[in-house]
Scaffold this active site. Sequence first.
Site, mmCIF file in Angstrom:
data_model
loop_
_atom_site.group_PDB
_atom_site.id
_atom_site.type_symbol
_atom_site.label_atom_id
_atom_site.label_comp_id
_atom_site.label_asym_id
_atom_site.label_seq_id
_atom_site.Cartn_x
_atom_site.Cartn_y
_atom_site.Cartn_z
ATOM 1 N N GLU A 97 0.560 -15.519 -14.253
ATOM 2 C CA GLU A 97 0.993 -16.743 -13.599
ATOM 3 C C GLU A 97 -0.057 -17.254 -12.622
ATOM 4 O OE1 GLU A 97 5.731 -16.538 -13.925
ATOM 5 O OE2 GLU A 97 4.949 -15.495 -12.202
ATOM 6 N N CYS A 110 -3.427 -20.590 -6.471
ATOM 7 C CA CYS A 110 -3.253 -19.160 -6.247
ATOM 8 C C CYS A 110 -3.458 -18.465 -7.588
ATOM 9 C CB CYS A 110 -1.836 -18.936 -5.709
ATOM 10 S SG CYS A 110 -1.444 -17.219 -5.440
ATOM 11 N N CYS A 117 -0.048 -4.877 -11.609
ATOM 12 C CA CYS A 117 -0.771 -4.303 -10.472
ATOM 13 C C CYS A 117 -0.451 -2.827 -10.388
ATOM 14 C CB CYS A 117 -0.332 -4.985 -9.176
ATOM 15 S SG CYS A 117 -1.359 -4.540 -7.748
ATOM 16 N N CYS A 121 3.240 -1.809 -4.209
ATOM 17 C CA CYS A 121 3.767 -2.114 -2.870
ATOM 18 C C CYS A 121 5.272 -2.322 -2.997
ATOM 19 C CB CYS A 121 3.086 -3.359 -2.302
ATOM 20 S SG CYS A 121 1.313 -3.133 -2.074
ATOM 21 N N CYS A 124 6.934 -5.988 -3.362
ATOM 22 C CA CYS A 124 6.258 -6.991 -4.206
ATOM 23 C C CYS A 124 6.770 -6.929 -5.646
ATOM 24 C CB CYS A 124 4.755 -6.744 -4.182
ATOM 25 S SG CYS A 124 3.831 -7.870 -5.240
ATOM 26 N N GLY A 170 -1.974 -8.846 -8.980
ATOM 27 C CA GLY A 170 -3.101 -7.918 -9.059
ATOM 28 C C GLY A 170 -3.858 -7.715 -7.766
ATOM 29 N N GLU A 171 -4.709 -6.682 -7.773
ATOM 30 C CA GLU A 171 -5.546 -6.364 -6.617
ATOM 31 C C GLU A 171 -6.996 -6.713 -6.991
ATOM 32 O OE1 GLU A 171 -5.544 -5.469 -3.352
ATOM 33 O OE2 GLU A 171 -7.698 -5.570 -3.689
ATOM 34 N N SER A 224 -3.806 -7.547 3.566
ATOM 35 C CA SER A 224 -2.352 -7.403 3.613
ATOM 36 C C SER A 224 -2.008 -6.230 4.509
ATOM 37 C CB SER A 224 -1.828 -7.156 2.195
ATOM 38 O OG SER A 224 -2.080 -8.283 1.407
ATOM 39 N N CYS A 344 5.107 -16.239 -2.738
ATOM 40 C CA CYS A 344 4.349 -14.981 -2.620
ATOM 41 C C CYS A 344 5.184 -13.805 -3.071
ATOM 42 C CB CYS A 344 4.011 -14.665 -1.173
ATOM 43 S SG CYS A 344 3.046 -15.875 -0.368
#
Length: 368
Positions: A97, A110, A117, A121, A124, A170-171, A224, A344
């Site tokens: 997305e 974004c 990911c 977390c 999330c 993702g990171e 973060s 987010c």
Amino acid sequence: MTTETSSKTNLLNLDRDGLVAYFTQLGEKPFRASQLLQWIHQYGLERFEEMTNLSKALRERLSRGAEIRSPEIAEDQLAADGTRKWLLRLDDGNCIETVFIPEGDRGTLCVSSQVGCVLNCSFCATGHQGFSRNLSTAEIVAQLWVANRALGSDPKGERIITNVVFMGMGEPLLNYDNVLPAIRLMLDDHAYGISWRRVTLSTAGVIPMIDRLREDCTVSLAVSLHATRDALRDELVPLNRKYPIAELLDACRRYVGDGTRRRVTFEYTMLEGVNDSVEDARALVHLLADVPAKVNLIPFNPFPQGRYRRSSPEAIERFREVLRGSDLTTITRKTRGDDIDAACGQLAGRVTDRTARRARLARLGIST
Ligand code: SAH
């Protein structure tokens, strides 16, 4: 679902250096790279026949050996507040997305950097989906390319996408080799020409890669944080067990360095009864006292499997007051596009979880 792979070179994968190398190997001059960057990224072309300043022979040669290949738009949703979300289908059937957030004369895209990911977390939505794979440079840049084409041109000739944030799925620092050329294309004047101040990479805190980024290129950094104590951050952001808060803040100080780069933005998701007390706010002021910092408070966005609640507007305001009393610039991020799950932490795409997430976390040195 298409799984066919093409033997052609996808030029969306190549930044300036990559294109120069590509043309050199074809026996062409390096300036071809600038021409291609403009046609592909500024004009959004995908057909070589339309690139009129290239000779016919070169256009034919490119058509045979190269392509401009982007994911297809599987869904295109518009929220009541103008936020727009695209679900993009990749060649292997996974979907990611990308969200466009207009606000005044700013338009922020974004982007996602991975399919799913690995960091898990606890607050999330992406984390709950598992992890499939890294995105290629082409798949990262294509988000900008596709969004630009879908948004059309501004009647006054102004740029519509003025800012890019790596805050989708993702990171980004765990997919560094593909993210870096994508950033270079965002900054390149012949491609997207966005100022480094307006390209923000958000990370959960992969310290060695923050240091590498500092050496390789200048972009805005967001971290973060979400907690001021390691015990709580270990729970919210398991990566903290490997890279705890004090070391992370040292890396942030190194990143800002002599002040060439601006302050680091610290993201802090407001979770009711978890990290939103006045004491937490005071601890945050204390923690960031000697880091050039801005704070971005993000009201938690719920998702189906989530176990947290959003802090009340009063709690957020109280928290903000404490920060305001210090010198910390604080923004409360508006919740945008939540009617289409574009806020987010709500981006989920459609991910084939190949997990072995435990194994991957273990490789990062984090036990679950
Ligand atoms: N992996 C990167 C970028 C992706 S997330 C990172 O961790 O920074 C972008 C931001 O949204 C991060 O600050 C993340 O912690 C926050 N976020 C994730 N889930 C959220 C949720 N449900 N509500 C509010 N913010 C969330």
